[in-house]
Motif scaffolding. Structure first.
Motif, PDB file in Angstrom:
ATOM      1  N   PRO A  32      10.456   2.468  -2.675  1.00 11.05           N
ATOM      2  CA  PRO A  32      11.706   1.951  -3.238  1.00 11.05           C
ATOM      3  C   PRO A  32      11.941   2.489  -4.651  1.00 11.05           C
ATOM      4  O   PRO A  32      10.996   2.825  -5.367  1.00 11.05           O
ATOM      5  N   GLY A  33      13.205   2.570  -5.016  1.00 10.02           N
ATOM      6  CA  GLY A  33      13.567   2.849  -6.405  1.00 10.02           C
ATOM      7  C   GLY A  33      13.278   4.260  -6.877  1.00 10.02           C
ATOM      8  O   GLY A  33      13.275   4.530  -8.078  1.00 10.02           O
ATOM      9  N   LEU A  34      13.020   5.183  -5.965  1.00  9.93           N
ATOM     10  CA  LEU A  34      12.753   6.555  -6.385  1.00  9.93           C
ATOM     11  C   LEU A  34      13.835   7.453  -5.819  1.00  9.93           C
ATOM     12  O   LEU A  34      14.183   7.345  -4.653  1.00  9.93           O
ATOM     13  N   GLU A  35      14.304   8.358  -6.668  1.00 12.45           N
ATOM     14  CA  GLU A  35      15.273   9.312  -6.155  1.00 12.45           C
ATOM     15  C   GLU A  35      14.602  10.668  -6.134  1.00 12.45           C
ATOM     16  O   GLU A  35      14.212  11.196  -7.181  1.00 12.45           O
ATOM     17  N   PHE A  36      14.421  11.236  -4.953  1.00  7.22           N
ATOM     18  CA  PHE A  36      13.701  12.496  -4.873  1.00  7.22           C
ATOM     19  C   PHE A  36      14.627  13.670  -5.098  1.00  7.22           C
ATOM     20  O   PHE A  36      15.759  13.672  -4.643  1.00  7.22           O
ATOM     21  N   PRO A  37      14.126  14.659  -5.838  1.00  5.98           N
ATOM     22  CA  PRO A  37      14.950  15.833  -6.106  1.00  5.98           C
ATOM     23  C   PRO A  37      15.190  16.627  -4.836  1.00  5.98           C
ATOM     24  O   PRO A  37      14.421  16.542  -3.886  1.00  5.98           O
ATOM     25  N   ASN A  38      16.270  17.406  -4.846  1.00  6.01           N
ATOM     26  CA  ASN A  38      16.581  18.272  -3.718  1.00  6.01           C
ATOM     27  C   ASN A  38      16.739  19.694  -4.257  1.00  6.01           C
ATOM     28  O   ASN A  38      17.301  19.880  -5.333  1.00  6.01           O
ATOM     29  N   VAL A  39      16.219  20.667  -3.524  1.00  2.00           N
ATOM     30  CA  VAL A  39      16.272  22.047  -4.030  1.00  2.00           C
ATOM     31  C   VAL A  39      17.702  22.533  -4.239  1.00  2.00           C
ATOM     32  O   VAL A  39      17.938  23.493  -4.965  1.00  2.00           O
ATOM     33  N   ARG A  40      18.659  21.874  -3.588  1.00  2.00           N
ATOM     34  CA  ARG A  40      20.041  22.307  -3.781  1.00  2.00           C
ATOM     35  C   ARG A  40      20.549  21.930  -5.174  1.00  2.00           C
ATOM     36  O   ARG A  40      21.538  22.464  -5.641  1.00  2.00           O
ATOM     37  N   LYS A  90      18.576  20.834  -8.742  1.00  2.00           N
ATOM     38  CA  LYS A  90      18.050  21.441  -9.966  1.00  2.00           C
ATOM     39  C   LYS A  90      16.910  22.425  -9.749  1.00  2.00           C
ATOM     40  O   LYS A  90      16.355  22.933 -10.709  1.00  2.00           O
ATOM     41  N   GLY A  91      16.530  22.658  -8.531  1.00  2.00           N
ATOM     42  CA  GLY A  91      15.491  23.660  -8.300  1.00  2.00           C
ATOM     43  C   GLY A  91      14.092  23.083  -8.362  1.00  2.00           C
ATOM     44  O   GLY A  91      13.851  21.964  -8.812  1.00  2.00           O
ATOM     45  N   LEU A  92      13.156  23.912  -7.910  1.00  2.00           N
ATOM     46  CA  LEU A  92      11.785  23.445  -7.723  1.00  2.00           C
ATOM     47  C   LEU A  92      11.020  23.177  -9.005  1.00  2.00           C
ATOM     48  O   LEU A  92      10.234  22.252  -9.090  1.00  2.00           O
ATOM     49  N   GLU A  93      11.248  24.030  -9.996  1.00  2.00           N
ATOM     50  CA  GLU A  93      10.465  23.888 -11.211  1.00  2.00           C
ATOM     51  C   GLU A  93      10.754  22.532 -11.861  1.00  2.00           C
ATOM     52  O   GLU A  93       9.844  21.802 -12.264  1.00  2.00           O
ATOM     53  N   TRP A  94      12.019  22.204 -11.918  1.00  2.00           N
ATOM     54  CA  TRP A  94      12.399  20.905 -12.483  1.00  2.00           C
ATOM     55  C   TRP A  94      11.818  19.775 -11.628  1.00  2.00           C
ATOM     56  O   TRP A  94      11.259  18.807 -12.145  1.00  2.00           O
ATOM     57  N   ALA A  95      11.933  19.956 -10.313  1.00  2.00           N
ATOM     58  CA  ALA A  95      11.439  18.915  -9.405  1.00  2.00           C
ATOM     59  C   ALA A  95       9.960  18.632  -9.667  1.00  2.00           C
ATOM     60  O   ALA A  95       9.546  17.488  -9.812  1.00  2.00           O
ATOM     61  N   TRP A  96       9.167  19.682  -9.750  1.00  2.00           N
ATOM     62  CA  TRP A  96       7.720  19.514  -9.885  1.00  2.00           C
ATOM     63  C   TRP A  96       7.337  19.032 -11.292  1.00  2.00           C
ATOM     64  O   TRP A  96       6.560  18.101 -11.441  1.00  2.00           O
ATOM     65  N   ASN A  97       7.896  19.682 -12.301  1.00  2.00           N
ATOM     66  CA  ASN A  97       7.461  19.376 -13.665  1.00  2.00           C
ATOM     67  C   ASN A  97       8.175  18.188 -14.299  1.00  2.00           C
ATOM     68  O   ASN A  97       7.551  17.398 -14.996  1.00  2.00           O
ATOM     69  N   GLU A  98       9.464  18.090 -14.064  1.00  2.00           N
ATOM     70  CA  GLU A  98      10.252  17.145 -14.853  1.00  2.00           C
ATOM     71  C   GLU A  98      10.752  15.916 -14.101  1.00  2.00           C
ATOM     72  O   GLU A  98      11.022  14.892 -14.728  1.00  2.00           O
ATOM     73  N   ASN A 104      15.838  19.245   4.996  1.00  2.00           N
ATOM     74  CA  ASN A 104      17.123  19.181   4.292  1.00  2.00           C
ATOM     75  C   ASN A 104      16.992  19.464   2.798  1.00  2.00           C
ATOM     76  O   ASN A 104      17.923  19.272   2.045  1.00  2.00           O
ATOM     77  N   GLY A 105      15.797  19.895   2.364  1.00  2.00           N
ATOM     78  CA  GLY A 105      15.657  20.352   0.985  1.00  2.00           C
ATOM     79  C   GLY A 105      15.125  19.321   0.006  1.00  2.00           C
ATOM     80  O   GLY A 105      15.005  19.605  -1.180  1.00  2.00           O
ATOM     81  N   ASP A 106      14.783  18.135   0.472  1.00  2.00           N
ATOM     82  CA  ASP A 106      14.182  17.172  -0.448  1.00  2.00           C
ATOM     83  C   ASP A 106      12.795  17.673  -0.856  1.00  2.00           C
ATOM     84  O   ASP A 106      12.076  18.250  -0.043  1.00  2.00           O
ATOM     85  N   VAL A 107      12.437  17.425  -2.102  1.00  2.00           N
ATOM     86  CA  VAL A 107      11.122  17.840  -2.590  1.00  2.00           C
ATOM     87  C   VAL A 107      10.282  16.586  -2.776  1.00  2.00           C
ATOM     88  O   VAL A 107      10.665  15.676  -3.512  1.00  2.00           O
ATOM     89  N   LEU A 108       9.152  16.518  -2.069  1.00  2.00           N
ATOM     90  CA  LEU A 108       8.358  15.290  -2.042  1.00  2.00           C
ATOM     91  C   LEU A 108       6.906  15.559  -2.410  1.00  2.00           C
ATOM     92  O   LEU A 108       6.368  16.616  -2.112  1.00  2.00           O
ATOM     93  N   PRO A 109       6.256  14.577  -3.019  1.00  2.00           N
ATOM     94  CA  PRO A 109       4.819  14.699  -3.276  1.00  2.00           C
ATOM     95  C   PRO A 109       3.982  14.358  -2.058  1.00  2.00           C
ATOM     96  O   PRO A 109       2.791  14.671  -2.013  1.00  2.00           O
ATOM     97  N   CYS A 110       4.530  13.684  -1.068  1.00  2.00           N
ATOM     98  CA  CYS A 110       3.800  13.429   0.174  1.00  2.00           C
ATOM     99  C   CYS A 110       4.785  13.165   1.287  1.00  2.00           C
ATOM    100  O   CYS A 110       5.960  12.927   1.039  1.00  2.00           O
TER     101      CYS A 110
END
Ligand code: SF4
Ligand code: SF4
Lengths: 94, 393
Positions: free
Chosen positions: B274-282, B284-292, B261-267
């Protein structure tokens, strides 16, 4: 497989291995199932010339021509090839 | 000289060498050890489109990704897999299709070859039809053998992945012989790690230490005999280790996973934290997800560590172990992985090993990975079974 490498032998990349330049890595890499090896500058230059056609002698000559200022290049190239054979990155061509 | 590298060097800022695209959670198999989230059924509706996957591949390649795993669920359930593979080929990925084999046809494999797929990793379960069909809860034994032959015929390196657990660990010698007979080039004997479905079924799946040691000895002997012809990896289960594994080679260091479904995860199981909101490619995009993104930065490096890890001389080696495992078992995402014998919560692991020896617990029915069970879990109806594991998704 520690037999001495002879200058008339021809090596090629092992089956299923791929060699390519990776911009993001700033270097050459070897890719294979389940892994990847990043080659440093010298190693990359040697493996690049392993094409299943050139003899070891030709590879050495080629490297010498490309890097005329490096002393003892022949020994380095042979050591690199030996290591690559030992790790099964490259194999002897019939 | 050359340096053996799974990507985990100290080159900062880190680059995602590996992209794992879990392109669908749908799967015809129902493996008892599946590490997919137990609530996957809530993620099967909104899969990324072909165009979205192509964009993911392009963006990740720009970030430095080189190894691509296409997995699932069963990736062959997507009709556009040929397109995805072809795009990966033209982008220069070293790509790997991770499959149960169900849905692999002659036509498709030819298409993959043309598209530049580099290898196919086939999951095998046992030499016996009974156990294959039992543990996957399907009738797939004959099919897997056919698929293995097809992989060979199309000159792909044959990579077999065998998840090891109590039901097949005693057959490891025969499994290796089978792998040799069908011409495998690489065999990964992956001892079950306990996340997702396998965690729920832990007491039923975990082998004893004696079984494990025997299996390892047999594997070593086999290695000696076959030499370079076939590479065998034996992935030790960390419950029987003294130190935890360096999970994913470090959080946000090398691996990036994009889920169906497009979530970007480290594992794989990061969404359980708990308490983490994972980015979704829909978004801000991958670069933001990985770097920021805050989620990717949360456990990068070792600033987040508590004692005893913070001052431990071994901390570079394992980075305190797995965040998800630590949370699922102890309730504290920042603690020391209970696998570590220095961890104040290490007893949890010892208890789990004992529990698996208890015939009453170990003979409880297995909860297979299927849509019905997943919905029951998502709706909170199996809370008795899920309860001991904090927020198991
Ligand atoms: S482990 Fe089994 S059920 Fe889970 S995705 Fe793989 S094949 Fe499907
Ligand atoms: S105490 Fe922490 S850092 Fe030290 S070995 Fe154990 S898990 Fe690793």
């Amino acid at each position: 497989m520690s037999d001495k490498i002879r200058s008339d032998q021809v090596f090629g990349l092992a089956k299923h291995y791929r060699f390519q330049w990776e911009e993001a890595q700033g270097g050459y890499v070897l890719l294979f199932p389940e892994g990847m090896i990043k080659l440093n500058g010298g190693a990359g230059e040697v493996i690049k010339r392993v094409d299943g056609k050139k003899t070891v002698g030709e590879i050495v000559a080629d490297c010498k021509a490309a890097f005329p200022d490096v002393p003892d290049l022949e020994a380095d190239v042979l050591a690199m090839l030996e290591l690559a054979v030992g790790k099964t990155w490259i194999t002897l061509k019939e | 000289m050359a340096q053996q590298n799974n990507g985990a060097s100290l080159n900062h800022p880190p680059k995602p060498f590996w992209l794992l695209a879990e392109i669908t959670y749908r799967c015809p198999l129902h493996c008892a050890f599946c590490y997919n989230p137990t609530d996957y059924a809530t993620h099967t509706q909104n899969e990324l489109s072909t165009e979205q996957w192509i964009k993911v591949l392009r963006d990740a390649r720009k970030l430095g990704a080189l190894q691509l795993g296409i997995s699932g669920g069963e990736p062959l359930l997507r009709d556009d897999i040929e397109e995805i593979v072809a795009e990966a080929g033209s982008l220069g990925y070293y790509s790997n299709l991770i499959t149960s084999g169900v849905g692999l046809t002659e036509k498709r494999i030819a298409e993959f070859k043309r598209g530049g797929l580099d290898h196919i990793q086939l999951s095998m379960h046992d030499i016996t039809k009974d156990i294959n069909n039992f543990i996957t809860d399907t009738n797939t034994f004959e099919l897997k053998k056919k698929v293995a032959a097809m992989i060979k015929e199309y000159d792909y390196p044959m990579v077999l992945n065998v998840v090891i657990h109590r039901y097949n660990i005693e057959h490891i010698g025969e499994i290796l012989e089978m792998a040799e007979a069908i011409g495998a080039d690489f065999v990964e004997l992956a001892n079950t790690q306990y996340y997702g479905w396998s965690l729920l079924n832990r007491a039923q799946l975990m082998p004893t230490r004696e079984q494990l040691e025997k299996a390892e000895a047999i594997t070593n002997k086999f290695r000696e005999r076959v030499g370079n012809k076939m590479k065998v990896f034996f992935v030790v289960p960390d419950y029987y280790a003294d130190r935890p594994k360096k999970c994913m080679n470090g959080w946000g260091e090398v691996f990036m996973i994009v889920t169906a479904n497009g979530d970007v995860l480290p594992c794989h199981s990061a969404r359980s934290l708990p308490g983490l909101e994972f980015p979704n490619v829909r978004d801000k995009g991958l670069e933001w997800a990985w770097n920021e993104s805050p989620a990717f930065n949360k456990y990068r490096g070792d600033d987040w560590m508590k004692e005893p890890c913070r001052t431990c001389p071994e901390k570079e080696k394992d980075l305190g172990g797995c965040r998800c495992q630590t949370y699922l078992l102890t309730g504290d995402p920042e603690g020391t992985d209970p696998v570590c014998s220095k961890s104040p919560t290490h007893q949890i692991i010892l208890d789990a090993i004992e529990e698996a020896k208890n015939p009453q617990i170990a003979s409880r029915p297995i909860l297979f990975r299927n849509d019905k069970n997943s919905r029951l879990i998502a709706d909170g109806e199996l809370s008795e079974i899920v309860k001991p594991f904090h927020a198991l998704p």
